[in-house]
Scaffold this motif. Structure first.
Motif, PDB file in Angstrom:
ATOM      1  N   ARG A 155      -1.769 -31.308  68.754  1.00 35.27           N
ATOM      2  CA  ARG A 155      -2.719 -30.068  69.012  1.00 35.27           C
ATOM      3  C   ARG A 155      -2.229 -28.842  68.707  1.00 35.27           C
ATOM      4  O   ARG A 155      -1.062 -28.645  68.319  1.00 35.27           O
ATOM      5  CB  ARG A 155      -3.254 -30.115  70.356  1.00 35.27           C
ATOM      6  CG  ARG A 155      -4.044 -31.251  70.692  1.00 35.27           C
ATOM      7  CD  ARG A 155      -4.917 -31.206  72.239  1.00 35.27           C
ATOM      8  NE  ARG A 155      -3.861 -31.707  73.163  1.00 35.27           N
ATOM      9  CZ  ARG A 155      -3.823 -31.642  74.331  1.00 35.27           C
ATOM     10  NH1 ARG A 155      -4.858 -30.742  74.937  1.00 35.27           N
ATOM     11  NH2 ARG A 155      -2.890 -31.849  75.349  1.00 35.27           N
ATOM     12  N   VAL A 156      -2.948 -27.852  68.311  1.00 40.23           N
ATOM     13  CA  VAL A 156      -2.604 -26.418  68.143  1.00 40.23           C
ATOM     14  C   VAL A 156      -1.918 -25.905  69.477  1.00 40.23           C
ATOM     15  O   VAL A 156      -2.443 -26.071  70.428  1.00 40.23           O
ATOM     16  CB  VAL A 156      -3.766 -25.424  67.817  1.00 40.23           C
ATOM     17  CG1 VAL A 156      -3.145 -24.213  67.880  1.00 40.23           C
ATOM     18  CG2 VAL A 156      -4.486 -25.858  66.469  1.00 40.23           C
ATOM     19  N   VAL A 157      -0.758 -25.063  69.042  1.00 37.63           N
ATOM     20  CA  VAL A 157      -0.073 -24.725  70.236  1.00 37.63           C
ATOM     21  C   VAL A 157       0.052 -23.123  70.471  1.00 37.63           C
ATOM     22  O   VAL A 157       0.154 -22.451  69.163  1.00 37.63           O
ATOM     23  CB  VAL A 157       1.475 -25.062  70.244  1.00 37.63           C
ATOM     24  CG1 VAL A 157       2.287 -24.665  71.320  1.00 37.63           C
ATOM     25  CG2 VAL A 157       1.627 -26.751  70.284  1.00 37.63           C
ATOM     26  N   ARG A 158      -0.115 -22.551  71.648  1.00 36.57           N
ATOM     27  CA  ARG A 158      -0.124 -21.030  71.743  1.00 36.57           C
ATOM     28  C   ARG A 158       1.335 -20.811  72.309  1.00 36.57           C
ATOM     29  O   ARG A 158       1.617 -21.295  73.397  1.00 36.57           O
ATOM     30  CB  ARG A 158      -1.098 -20.615  72.750  1.00 36.57           C
ATOM     31  CG  ARG A 158      -1.095 -19.258  72.935  1.00 36.57           C
ATOM     32  CD  ARG A 158      -2.438 -19.078  73.842  1.00 36.57           C
ATOM     33  NE  ARG A 158      -3.802 -19.092  73.065  1.00 36.57           N
ATOM     34  CZ  ARG A 158      -4.492 -20.074  73.371  1.00 36.57           C
ATOM     35  NH1 ARG A 158      -4.175 -20.942  74.521  1.00 36.57           N
ATOM     36  NH2 ARG A 158      -5.712 -20.339  72.764  1.00 36.57           N
TER      37      ARG A 158
ATOM     38  N   VAL B 268       0.353 -21.887  66.604  1.00 36.02           N
ATOM     39  CA  VAL B 268       1.042 -22.533  65.507  1.00 36.02           C
ATOM     40  C   VAL B 268       0.667 -24.083  65.560  1.00 36.02           C
ATOM     41  O   VAL B 268       0.067 -24.502  66.384  1.00 36.02           O
ATOM     42  CB  VAL B 268       2.394 -22.378  65.726  1.00 36.02           C
ATOM     43  CG1 VAL B 268       3.045 -21.113  65.761  1.00 36.02           C
ATOM     44  CG2 VAL B 268       2.932 -23.247  66.922  1.00 36.02           C
ATOM     45  N   GLU B 269       0.811 -24.457  64.283  1.00 33.34           N
ATOM     46  CA  GLU B 269       0.565 -26.013  64.017  1.00 33.34           C
ATOM     47  C   GLU B 269       1.551 -26.557  63.835  1.00 33.34           C
ATOM     48  O   GLU B 269       2.405 -26.525  63.006  1.00 33.34           O
ATOM     49  CB  GLU B 269      -0.577 -25.983  62.890  1.00 33.34           C
ATOM     50  CG  GLU B 269      -1.664 -25.267  63.005  1.00 33.34           C
ATOM     51  CD  GLU B 269      -2.558 -25.455  61.775  1.00 33.34           C
ATOM     52  OE1 GLU B 269      -2.508 -26.318  60.895  1.00 33.34           O
ATOM     53  OE2 GLU B 269      -3.447 -24.327  61.555  1.00 33.34           O
TER      54      GLU B 269
ATOM     55  N   ALA C 198       6.549 -25.226  62.266  1.00 29.35           N
ATOM     56  CA  ALA C 198       5.079 -25.084  62.362  1.00 29.35           C
ATOM     57  C   ALA C 198       4.489 -24.083  61.317  1.00 29.35           C
ATOM     58  O   ALA C 198       5.129 -23.286  60.915  1.00 29.35           O
ATOM     59  CB  ALA C 198       4.739 -24.737  63.871  1.00 29.35           C
ATOM     60  N   TRP C 199       3.251 -24.332  61.109  1.00 28.67           N
ATOM     61  CA  TRP C 199       2.470 -23.217  60.597  1.00 28.67           C
ATOM     62  C   TRP C 199       1.892 -22.255  61.371  1.00 28.67           C
ATOM     63  O   TRP C 199       1.210 -22.536  62.419  1.00 28.67           O
ATOM     64  CB  TRP C 199       1.274 -23.811  59.825  1.00 28.67           C
ATOM     65  CG  TRP C 199       0.404 -23.051  59.051  1.00 28.67           C
ATOM     66  CD1 TRP C 199      -0.567 -22.282  59.487  1.00 28.67           C
ATOM     67  CD2 TRP C 199       0.538 -22.940  57.579  1.00 28.67           C
ATOM     68  NE1 TRP C 199      -1.309 -21.670  58.263  1.00 28.67           N
ATOM     69  CE2 TRP C 199      -0.384 -22.016  57.351  1.00 28.67           C
ATOM     70  CE3 TRP C 199       1.404 -23.365  56.499  1.00 28.67           C
ATOM     71  CZ2 TRP C 199      -0.633 -21.321  56.088  1.00 28.67           C
ATOM     72  CZ3 TRP C 199       1.198 -22.867  55.389  1.00 28.67           C
ATOM     73  CH2 TRP C 199       0.302 -21.940  54.998  1.00 28.67           C
ATOM     74  N   CYS C 200       2.239 -21.090  61.149  1.00 23.40           N
ATOM     75  CA  CYS C 200       2.009 -20.117  61.831  1.00 23.40           C
ATOM     76  C   CYS C 200       0.727 -19.141  61.340  1.00 23.40           C
ATOM     77  O   CYS C 200       0.734 -18.751  60.244  1.00 23.40           O
ATOM     78  CB  CYS C 200       3.119 -18.853  62.130  1.00 23.40           C
ATOM     79  SG  CYS C 200       2.812 -17.507  63.034  1.00 23.40           S
TER      80      CYS C 200
ATOM     81  N   LEU D  39      -5.233 -30.871  65.856  1.00 26.09           N
ATOM     82  CA  LEU D  39      -4.622 -30.592  64.422  1.00 26.09           C
ATOM     83  C   LEU D  39      -5.371 -31.143  63.248  1.00 26.09           C
ATOM     84  O   LEU D  39      -5.592 -32.367  63.272  1.00 26.09           O
ATOM     85  CB  LEU D  39      -3.204 -30.645  64.188  1.00 26.09           C
ATOM     86  CG  LEU D  39      -2.063 -30.013  65.198  1.00 26.09           C
ATOM     87  CD1 LEU D  39      -0.805 -30.581  64.945  1.00 26.09           C
ATOM     88  CD2 LEU D  39      -2.178 -28.594  64.731  1.00 26.09           C
ATOM     89  N   GLN D  40      -5.479 -30.546  62.231  1.00 20.55           N
ATOM     90  CA  GLN D  40      -5.842 -31.120  60.876  1.00 20.55           C
ATOM     91  C   GLN D  40      -4.655 -31.239  60.181  1.00 20.55           C
ATOM     92  O   GLN D  40      -3.848 -30.530  60.220  1.00 20.55           O
ATOM     93  CB  GLN D  40      -6.744 -30.123  60.283  1.00 20.55           C
ATOM     94  CG  GLN D  40      -8.207 -29.738  60.904  1.00 20.55           C
ATOM     95  CD  GLN D  40      -9.144 -31.126  61.152  1.00 20.55           C
ATOM     96  OE1 GLN D  40      -9.020 -31.875  60.302  1.00 20.55           O
ATOM     97  NE2 GLN D  40      -9.410 -31.234  62.512  1.00 20.55           N
ATOM     98  N   PRO D  41      -4.623 -32.583  59.432  1.00 23.39           N
ATOM     99  CA  PRO D  41      -3.588 -32.707  58.586  1.00 23.39           C
ATOM    100  C   PRO D  41      -3.178 -31.632  57.582  1.00 23.39           C
ATOM    101  O   PRO D  41      -3.870 -30.966  56.930  1.00 23.39           O
ATOM    102  CB  PRO D  41      -4.165 -34.073  57.767  1.00 23.39           C
ATOM    103  CG  PRO D  41      -5.233 -34.562  58.426  1.00 23.39           C
ATOM    104  CD  PRO D  41      -5.810 -33.327  59.028  1.00 23.39           C
TER     105      PRO D  41
END
Length: 231
Positions: free
Chosen positions: A148-151, A166-167, A182-184, A208-210
């Motif tokens: 999942r996306v993380v704050r 972030v992902e 992570a992807w910011c 999350l998307q791949p």
């Protein structure tokens, strides 16, 4: 029958009988050991995480969830020592809690003499670590596995705080430091967030998307990146 084989057999016997209980006396006679030995074995299986419980009463006994199974535990002494050393090396990592329980489970299902030897021999290995405790929140591991996306509330090297969504893509450990890769979304690119600079880690409900992580995205200028799992 050695203890490891008996532990597997106990699990299979309880699974076959489930949901009917088996008494400690019945199991002792079945495996030709004392009742105390059976109770000690059942306690070890419970400590290893098996869903075994006791039903009270004259017709009671031990019951296991029929879906449960005992994972492979047939380690040689050298293999067990290597695993304990590896888990011990994670004591300051974001995975420290799981590493500690995994070590206890491994010892719980080993023959008692082998478990004592493995613990004693592994205790001779020491790690030279800095005095400073580089504390990484345990939620770091949750962020990595949740999908999942993380704050993330984060403090950068200059001391400035920011909140990022972030992902998570992976993790890198280096010289005692752990980084969440992570992807910011704020920077629209791959970033590395050092664990001890994380002030809070919150999982959002967004799945999350791949996203493909390429080695060149990491921008590592020195050292060799190696996965902990052999290909």
């Amino acid at each position: 029958m050695n203890r490891t084989d008996r532990l597997y057999a106990l699990v299979e016997e309880l699974r076959a009988a489930s949901p009917r209980p088996r008494s400690a006396r019945w199991l002792a006679e079945r495996f030709e050991v004392s009742r105390r030995t059976v109770e000690r074995d059942l306690l070890a299986l419970q400590q290893a995480g098996l869903p075994i419980w006791a039903e009270p009463g004259r017709t009671g006994g031990y019951v296991i969830d029929a879906a449960a199974t005992l994972g492979p535990a047939g380690f040689t002494l050298d293999e067990a020592i290597a695993v304990l050393i590896g888990l011990g090396a994670l004591r300051r990592s974001p995975f420290r809690q799981s590493a500690a329980t995994a070590g206890r489970k491994i010892l719980a299902v080993m023959p008692s003499d082998d478990a004592r030897r493995a613990r004693a021999l592994a205790s001779r290995v020491h790690l030279l670590e800095p005095d400073e405790e580089m504390s990484t929140p345990p939620s770091f591991a949750s962020a990595l596995r949740a999908g999942r996306v993380v704050r993330l509330r984060y403090r950068n090297p200059a001391g400035r705080e920011s909140v990022r969504e972030v992902e998570p893509l992976g993790s890198i450990g280096k010289e005692g430091y752990w980084y969440l890769i992570a992807w910011c979304r704020l920077r629209d690119g791959v970033r590395a967030f050092r664990g001890d600079r994380m002030l809070s880690v919150e999982l959002t409900d967004e799945v999350l998307q791949p996203r493909m992580l390429r080695r060149e995205d990491l921008g590592i200028q020195y050292g060799r990146l190696r996965s902990v799992v052999d290909d």
